[in-house]
Design an enzyme around this catalytic site. Sequence first.
Site, PDB file in Angstrom:
ATOM      1  N   GLY A  49       5.188 -13.213  -5.641  1.00  0.00           N
ATOM      2  CA  GLY A  49       5.972 -13.670  -6.777  1.00  0.00           C
ATOM      3  C   GLY A  49       7.258 -12.872  -6.885  1.00  0.00           C
ATOM      4  N   GLN A  54      14.048  -8.900 -11.209  1.00  0.00           N
ATOM      5  CA  GLN A  54      13.993  -8.199  -9.920  1.00  0.00           C
ATOM      6  C   GLN A  54      15.201  -8.508  -9.041  1.00  0.00           C
ATOM      7  OE1 GLN A  54       9.742  -9.509  -9.054  1.00  0.00           O
ATOM      8  NE2 GLN A  54       9.825  -7.496  -8.095  1.00  0.00           N
ATOM      9  N   CYS A  99       4.314  -4.459  -5.477  1.00  0.00           N
ATOM     10  CA  CYS A  99       5.485  -5.069  -6.106  1.00  0.00           C
ATOM     11  C   CYS A  99       6.674  -4.909  -5.172  1.00  0.00           C
ATOM     12  CB  CYS A  99       5.762  -4.373  -7.441  1.00  0.00           C
ATOM     13  SG  CYS A  99       7.173  -5.059  -8.327  1.00  0.00           S
ATOM     14  N   LEU A 100       7.459  -5.966  -5.045  1.00  0.00           N
ATOM     15  CA  LEU A 100       8.638  -5.902  -4.177  1.00  0.00           C
ATOM     16  C   LEU A 100       9.632  -4.853  -4.666  1.00  0.00           C
ATOM     17  CD1 LEU A 100       9.153  -9.729  -3.634  1.00  0.00           C
ATOM     18  CD2 LEU A 100       8.236  -8.082  -1.975  1.00  0.00           C
ATOM     19  N   HIS A 141       1.257 -10.360 -13.458  1.00  0.00           N
ATOM     20  CA  HIS A 141       2.180  -9.379 -12.880  1.00  0.00           C
ATOM     21  C   HIS A 141       3.630  -9.850 -13.056  1.00  0.00           C
ATOM     22  CE1 HIS A 141       3.398  -6.490  -9.528  1.00  0.00           C
ATOM     23  NE2 HIS A 141       4.465  -7.242  -9.698  1.00  0.00           N
ATOM     24  N   GLU A 142       3.888 -11.116 -12.702  1.00  0.00           N
ATOM     25  CA  GLU A 142       5.270 -11.622 -12.802  1.00  0.00           C
ATOM     26  C   GLU A 142       5.718 -11.705 -14.258  1.00  0.00           C
ATOM     27  OE1 GLU A 142       6.974 -11.562 -10.209  1.00  0.00           O
ATOM     28  OE2 GLU A 142       5.180 -11.300  -8.993  1.00  0.00           O
ATOM     29  N   HIS A 145       7.093  -8.534 -15.645  1.00  0.00           N
ATOM     30  CA  HIS A 145       8.487  -8.211 -15.296  1.00  0.00           C
ATOM     31  C   HIS A 145       9.463  -8.709 -16.364  1.00  0.00           C
ATOM     32  CE1 HIS A 145       8.323  -6.309 -11.406  1.00  0.00           C
ATOM     33  NE2 HIS A 145       7.549  -7.255 -10.894  1.00  0.00           N
TER      34      HIS A 145
HETATM   35 NI    NI Z   1       6.476  -7.072  -9.112  1.00  0.00          NI
END
Ligand code: NI
Length: 179
Positions: A49, A54, A99-100, A141-142, A145
């Site tokens: 995601g 981000q 996480c990216l 999770h998304e 953010h």
């Molecule tokens: Ni993340």
Amino acid sequence: MAILKIARMGHPVLRNTAKAVETSELGKAPLQQLIDDMLETLVDSRGAGLAAPQVHEDLRLFVALLLSSDGQREIKVVTFVNPEITTVGKETGEDWEGCLSIPDVRALVPRARRIRIKGLDREGRRVEFDLRDYAARVMQHEYDHLDGVLFLDRVKRMESLTFLEELERYHRRAEAAGD
Ligand code: NI
């Protein structure tokens, strides 16, 4: 289309509460371009995601893989605009997350096992899904953010914190062995 630069932990944009998307913007080129670029960036980064903050965009919007409950199969890629999540039941479960914006780090994160997510798709149509386990985890999770929350904030057992390479080497093997 373009691959966007991903903000890494420490960048203030990851700690903001993002702004609601004006739905009138959904019909316009810049927002559709952003969504296309986020989808391309998600595929390129092999993430599950990607949320707008981000990629330095202060908007309540994310793209994510809609996965089977066990996380093994990708059903489709979804875009959620102005999403809302409600948990269903009180049951929680723990699983590995990364996480990216926090590359190569993993930890066990407790999350609600069942959720309902509602929002708009990229055409402004209402969408709603009932999800459980890994599929529900990705959305939680998304969604976090959008409120400036990172998965590390949710970790209860800090001793589970690991680099990806060490996770593959020690923890996954231990799990497979059943200990
Ligand atoms: Ni993340």
